[in-house]
Structures are given as C-alpha cells and as structure tokens.
Design a protein around this motif. Structure first.
Motif, PDB file in Angstrom:
ATOM      1  N   PRO A  76       0.820  -1.218   0.000  1.00  0.00           N
ATOM      2  CA  PRO A  76       0.000   0.000   0.000  1.00  0.00           C
ATOM      3  C   PRO A  76       0.849   1.261   0.000  1.00  0.00           C
ATOM      4  N   GLN A  77       0.356   2.256  -0.696  1.00  0.00           N
ATOM      5  CA  GLN A  77       0.996   3.571  -0.767  1.00  0.00           C
ATOM      6  C   GLN A  77      -0.037   4.606  -0.323  1.00  0.00           C
ATOM      7  N   LEU A  78       0.361   5.852  -0.268  1.00  0.00           N
ATOM      8  CA  LEU A  78      -0.581   6.899   0.112  1.00  0.00           C
ATOM      9  C   LEU A  78      -1.716   7.028  -0.903  1.00  0.00           C
ATOM     10  N   GLU A  79      -1.380   6.998  -2.162  1.00  0.00           N
ATOM     11  CA  GLU A  79      -2.373   7.137  -3.231  1.00  0.00           C
ATOM     12  C   GLU A  79      -2.765   5.758  -3.757  1.00  0.00           C
ATOM     13  N   PHE A 112      -4.858 -10.325   0.790  1.00  0.00           N
ATOM     14  CA  PHE A 112      -6.102  -9.704   0.335  1.00  0.00           C
ATOM     15  C   PHE A 112      -6.269  -8.320   0.966  1.00  0.00           C
ATOM     16  N   HIS A 113      -6.024  -8.219   2.273  1.00  0.00           N
ATOM     17  CA  HIS A 113      -6.135  -6.923   2.945  1.00  0.00           C
ATOM     18  C   HIS A 113      -5.165  -5.904   2.340  1.00  0.00           C
ATOM     19  N   LEU A 114      -3.930  -6.336   2.094  1.00  0.00           N
ATOM     20  CA  LEU A 114      -2.942  -5.429   1.502  1.00  0.00           C
ATOM     21  C   LEU A 114      -3.334  -5.024   0.084  1.00  0.00           C
ATOM     22  N   ALA A 115      -3.937  -5.947  -0.672  1.00  0.00           N
ATOM     23  CA  ALA A 115      -4.388  -5.624  -2.029  1.00  0.00           C
ATOM     24  C   ALA A 115      -5.485  -4.570  -1.987  1.00  0.00           C
ATOM     25  N   VAL A 116      -6.427  -4.716  -1.066  1.00  0.00           N
ATOM     26  CA  VAL A 116      -7.508  -3.734  -0.943  1.00  0.00           C
ATOM     27  C   VAL A 116      -6.939  -2.376  -0.555  1.00  0.00           C
ATOM     28  N   LEU A 117      -6.024  -2.354   0.417  1.00  0.00           N
ATOM     29  CA  LEU A 117      -5.422  -1.082   0.820  1.00  0.00           C
ATOM     30  C   LEU A 117      -4.585  -0.466  -0.298  1.00  0.00           C
ATOM     31  N   THR A 118      -3.923  -1.304  -1.089  1.00  0.00           N
ATOM     32  CA  THR A 118      -3.150  -0.809  -2.223  1.00  0.00           C
ATOM     33  C   THR A 118      -4.077  -0.144  -3.228  1.00  0.00           C
ATOM     34  N   ASN A 119      -5.172  -0.812  -3.565  1.00  0.00           N
ATOM     35  CA  ASN A 119      -6.134  -0.250  -4.511  1.00  0.00           C
ATOM     36  C   ASN A 119      -6.787   1.014  -3.963  1.00  0.00           C
ATOM     37  N   GLY A 134      -5.593   3.056  -1.439  1.00  0.00           N
ATOM     38  CA  GLY A 134      -4.669   4.113  -1.038  1.00  0.00           C
ATOM     39  C   GLY A 134      -4.890   4.439   0.431  1.00  0.00           C
ATOM     40  N   LEU A 135      -3.822   4.658   1.154  1.00  0.00           N
ATOM     41  CA  LEU A 135      -3.934   4.867   2.596  1.00  0.00           C
ATOM     42  C   LEU A 135      -4.627   6.178   2.954  1.00  0.00           C
ATOM     43  N   LEU A 136      -4.479   7.201   2.121  1.00  0.00           N
ATOM     44  CA  LEU A 136      -5.174   8.457   2.409  1.00  0.00           C
ATOM     45  C   LEU A 136      -6.684   8.283   2.346  1.00  0.00           C
ATOM     46  N   THR A 137      -7.156   7.522   1.369  1.00  0.00           N
ATOM     47  CA  THR A 137      -8.594   7.248   1.275  1.00  0.00           C
ATOM     48  C   THR A 137      -9.048   6.410   2.463  1.00  0.00           C
TER      49      THR A 137
END
Length: 115
Positions: free
Chosen positions: A11-14, A48-55, A57-60
């Motif tokens: 996951p990234q910010l965006e 799966f959790h990391l994939a969702v957070l990647t899609n 974005g951590l700011l969202t």
C-alpha cells in the motif's frame, strides 16, 4: 515445478494497482460470512487486505475510517513494540517519553481539525 509466490501488495498513500499474479494469489475464491466476520476459506487474509489497501490508497482509508481510530491504532501498535525493545532502561524511558509527547501533540491537532 511450482511458480514462486508473487510479492505481497505494498500500500501507498495514493491508490495503486496490483498485478494479475497478486490478484490470483491473494483474492479468495469465495468470501464467507461467519459470525459477522468475513471468512477467507482457510486462506491467510493478509495478502487480500494489503491488495484492498493498495487499490484504495492509505489516504482514502484514513478518510473512510476517521483519523481518531488511526491514531488509536498507531498508539497501540507503537506501545506494544516499545514494550519489547531491548534497550538500556534510560533509553527506553526516553523513547517512551518522546512517544507520549508526540501522541499528545497528534491528538491535539486531530481534535482541532475535528472542530
């Protein structure tokens, strides 16, 4: 010969995409609902959790959940790690004091922004 497992999504910010290989590896074939909790058919849900957070974005993710819960999560996570640090007692105490001051400042800013 088995193919190597793809790396976990990062996951990234965006919002960002994942690879097809990550999708295949980490998306459960079937989500189940057990006692109000999503089940992954025995699969480890981390990818799966990391994939969702990647899609997402951590700011969202922060906007959707609310900053106060993220601050509480950060506080609990950091305190649990600080309690296991193998350091001289004076150093450990100094780090805990710095952390406490930082959390107080962060909470004050968050309260100000919520007003």
């Amino acid at each position: 010969m088995t193919q190597p497992r793809p790396p976990l999504p990062q996951p990234q910010l965006e919002p960002a995409g994942i690879t097809f290989e990550q999708y295949e590896e980490f998306t459960p074939q079937k989500l189940e609902l057990v006692d109000g909790h999503l089940g992954y058919g025995g699969q480890n849900p981390t990818g799966f959790h990391l994939a969702v957070l990647t899609n997402m974005g951590l700011l969202t993710a922060i906007r959707r959940v609310g900053i106060s819960l993220w601050i509480e999560a950060l506080d609990r996570y950091m305190r649990s790690h600080l309690s296991t640090v193998n350091a001289e007692p004076e150093v450990a105490e100094a780090m805990l004091n710095r952390f406490n001051r930082a959390m107080e400042d962060l909470e004050a800013v968050a309260e100000f922004l919520q007003e």
